[in-house]
Design a protein around this motif. Structure first.
Motif, short mmCIF file in Angstrom:
data_model
loop_
_atom_site.label_atom_id
_atom_site.label_comp_id
_atom_site.label_asym_id
_atom_site.label_seq_id
_atom_site.Cartn_x
_atom_site.Cartn_y
_atom_site.Cartn_z
N ASN A 16 14.41 7.14 25.35
CA ASN A 16 13.19 7.30 24.56
C ASN A 16 12.07 7.95 25.35
OD1 ASN A 16 13.19 5.81 21.69
ND2 ASN A 16 14.56 4.71 23.07
N ASP A 17 12.44 8.82 26.28
CA ASP A 17 11.43 9.43 27.15
C ASP A 17 10.56 10.45 26.41
OD1 ASP A 17 13.37 11.35 26.81
OD2 ASP A 17 13.85 11.57 28.94
N ASP A 18 10.84 10.69 25.13
CA ASP A 18 9.99 11.58 24.35
C ASP A 18 8.95 10.83 23.53
OD1 ASP A 18 11.76 10.40 22.60
OD2 ASP A 18 12.13 12.20 21.42
N CYS A 19 8.83 9.52 23.74
CA CYS A 19 7.90 8.69 22.94
C CYS A 19 6.46 8.76 23.42
CB CYS A 19 8.36 7.23 22.97
SG CYS A 19 9.75 6.87 21.89
N ASP A 20 6.21 9.39 24.56
CA ASP A 20 4.90 9.41 25.19
C ASP A 20 4.40 7.98 25.41
OD1 ASP A 20 2.53 10.11 26.33
OD2 ASP A 20 1.84 11.38 24.68
N TYR A 21 5.19 7.23 26.17
CA TYR A 21 4.86 5.84 26.46
C TYR A 21 3.49 5.71 27.11
CZ TYR A 21 9.44 3.79 25.39
OH TYR A 21 10.56 3.33 24.76
N GLY A 22 3.10 6.70 27.91
CA GLY A 22 1.81 6.63 28.59
C GLY A 22 0.65 6.57 27.61
N GLN A 23 0.63 7.48 26.65
CA GLN A 23 -0.43 7.51 25.65
C GLN A 23 -0.37 6.29 24.73
OE1 GLN A 23 -0.50 11.08 23.30
NE2 GLN A 23 -2.22 10.42 22.04
N TRP A 24 0.85 5.90 24.37
CA TRP A 24 1.05 4.75 23.48
C TRP A 24 0.54 3.46 24.13
CZ3 TRP A 24 6.49 3.91 20.81
CH2 TRP A 24 6.34 3.03 19.74
N GLY A 49 10.59 -2.93 29.19
CA GLY A 49 9.39 -3.43 29.83
C GLY A 49 8.28 -2.46 30.12
N TYR A 50 8.31 -1.26 29.51
CA TYR A 50 7.26 -0.29 29.84
C TYR A 50 5.88 -0.82 29.54
CZ TYR A 50 4.77 4.07 30.50
OH TYR A 50 3.88 5.02 30.97
N PHE A 51 5.68 -1.38 28.35
CA PHE A 51 4.35 -1.86 27.96
C PHE A 51 3.94 -3.07 28.79
CE2 PHE A 51 5.97 0.16 24.01
CZ PHE A 51 5.09 1.23 23.98
N THR A 52 4.90 -3.92 29.10
CA THR A 52 4.61 -5.07 29.98
C THR A 52 4.07 -4.57 31.31
OG1 THR A 52 6.45 -6.28 28.97
CG2 THR A 52 5.56 -7.15 31.02
N ARG A 53 4.75 -3.61 31.90
CA ARG A 53 4.32 -3.08 33.20
C ARG A 53 2.96 -2.40 33.09
NH1 ARG A 53 9.44 -0.81 32.75
NH2 ARG A 53 8.67 1.32 33.04
N ALA A 54 2.74 -1.66 32.02
CA ALA A 54 1.47 -0.95 31.86
C ALA A 54 0.30 -1.92 31.77
CB ALA A 54 1.52 -0.07 30.61
N GLY A 223 -3.52 1.50 9.89
CA GLY A 223 -3.20 2.86 9.51
C GLY A 223 -1.88 3.34 10.06
N HIS A 224 -1.57 4.56 9.75
CA HIS A 224 -0.29 5.16 10.10
C HIS A 224 -0.36 5.90 11.43
CE1 HIS A 224 0.06 4.40 5.81
NE2 HIS A 224 1.35 4.59 5.90
N LEU A 225 0.75 5.84 12.13
CA LEU A 225 0.89 6.57 13.39
C LEU A 225 2.11 7.47 13.31
CD1 LEU A 225 0.30 3.66 15.92
CD2 LEU A 225 -1.35 5.38 15.20
N GLY A 226 2.19 8.47 14.15
CA GLY A 226 3.34 9.35 14.17
C GLY A 226 2.92 10.80 13.99
N LYS A 227 3.84 11.69 14.22
CA LYS A 227 3.54 13.12 14.17
C LYS A 227 3.01 13.54 12.81
CE LYS A 227 6.85 14.34 17.80
NZ LYS A 227 8.09 15.08 18.13
#
Length: 240
Positions: A16-24, A49-54, A223-227
């Protein structure tokens, strides 16, 4: 559900490296800072655990919770690699209990879509009981439109050097059945095959709000999120 991520759990964040975890993650951190009264939280359905770590890197005290042991094994490995001291707990949102109470909970990236309809209110009630009075619960769902027209009755595939997969989806009433086949490269350069099935439930926004109200939450749609702004719906809830 418990066995859904036996293979994918090791690769989830990588694939899922295209999810832009940093911005999310920054969106979630900023939202929690404005809504929650403290720094303690749970990342429910934390995956790798990306969000946990962030959150921990931002000074929060957050524990990750997931139903998949394979997800958590990778989460622990990635946290150690990044030098993040994180606690990860094996747990099911429909049975969730913790010691003490926290200031906020998050459950993002389709966690709630995995909850069967007859257990949704129960799941929200367990989250409610984990929160302090005035605590915040932030989560999202994949919209019914996305699951019915984008994911459902569709096939996806990807071929990478270390793993390849095929993903076959079909809409079955109020759920999407997802059959995945993985070919994982081994140390001997041979590929091992793994198969698993996922089921995601199609929820309308009013179903979610009704279950939240029945659980005691004051809730609103963020609200809605996504492209195309139709893929994902965010919810912000307060324990009264």
């Amino acid at each position: 559900m418990a066995n859904s991520y036996s293979a994918l759990g090791r690769w989830f964040e990588y694939l899922n490296d295209d999810c832009d975890y940093g911005q999310w993650s920054q969106y979630l951190i900023d939202l929690v800072k404005t809504r929650a009264s403290g720094l303690s939280g749970l990342d429910i359905g934390c995956g790798n655990g990306y969000f946990t770590r962030a959150f921990i890197k931002e000074g929060f005290s957050v524990r990750g919770v997931d139903i998949s042991p394979q997800m958590l094994d990778t989460a622990k490995t990635l946290a150690l690699k990044e030098g993040v001291k994180a606690e990860f707990l094996l747990g099911d949102i429909t049975k969730l209990t913790i010691n003490g109470k926290v200031d906020f909970c998050i459950a993002v990236n389709d966690c709630i879509n995995y909850v069967p309809k007859d257990k949704l209110t129960k799941a929200f009630s367990h989250v409610y009981n984990c929160l302090k009075k005035g605590g915040v619960f932030i989560f999202d769902i994949s919209s019914s439109e996305k699951l019915k027209t984008v994911v459902g009755n569709n096939v996806f595939a990807e071929d990478r050097d270390d793993i390849s997969y095929m993903w076959f989806n079909s809409v079955d009433g109020d759920k999407v059945i997802m059959d995945l086949t993985f070919f994982e490269k081994g140390k001997d350069n041979n590929y091992n095959r793994f198969d698993e099935r996922h089921i995601q439930y199609i929820y309308e926004e009013d179903e979610i709000l009704s279950a939240l109200k029945a659980s005691g939450f004051s809730a609103e749609s963020a609200g809605h999120l996504g492209k195309d702004k139709k893929d994902r719906i965010n919810f912000i809830c307060i324990r009264l």
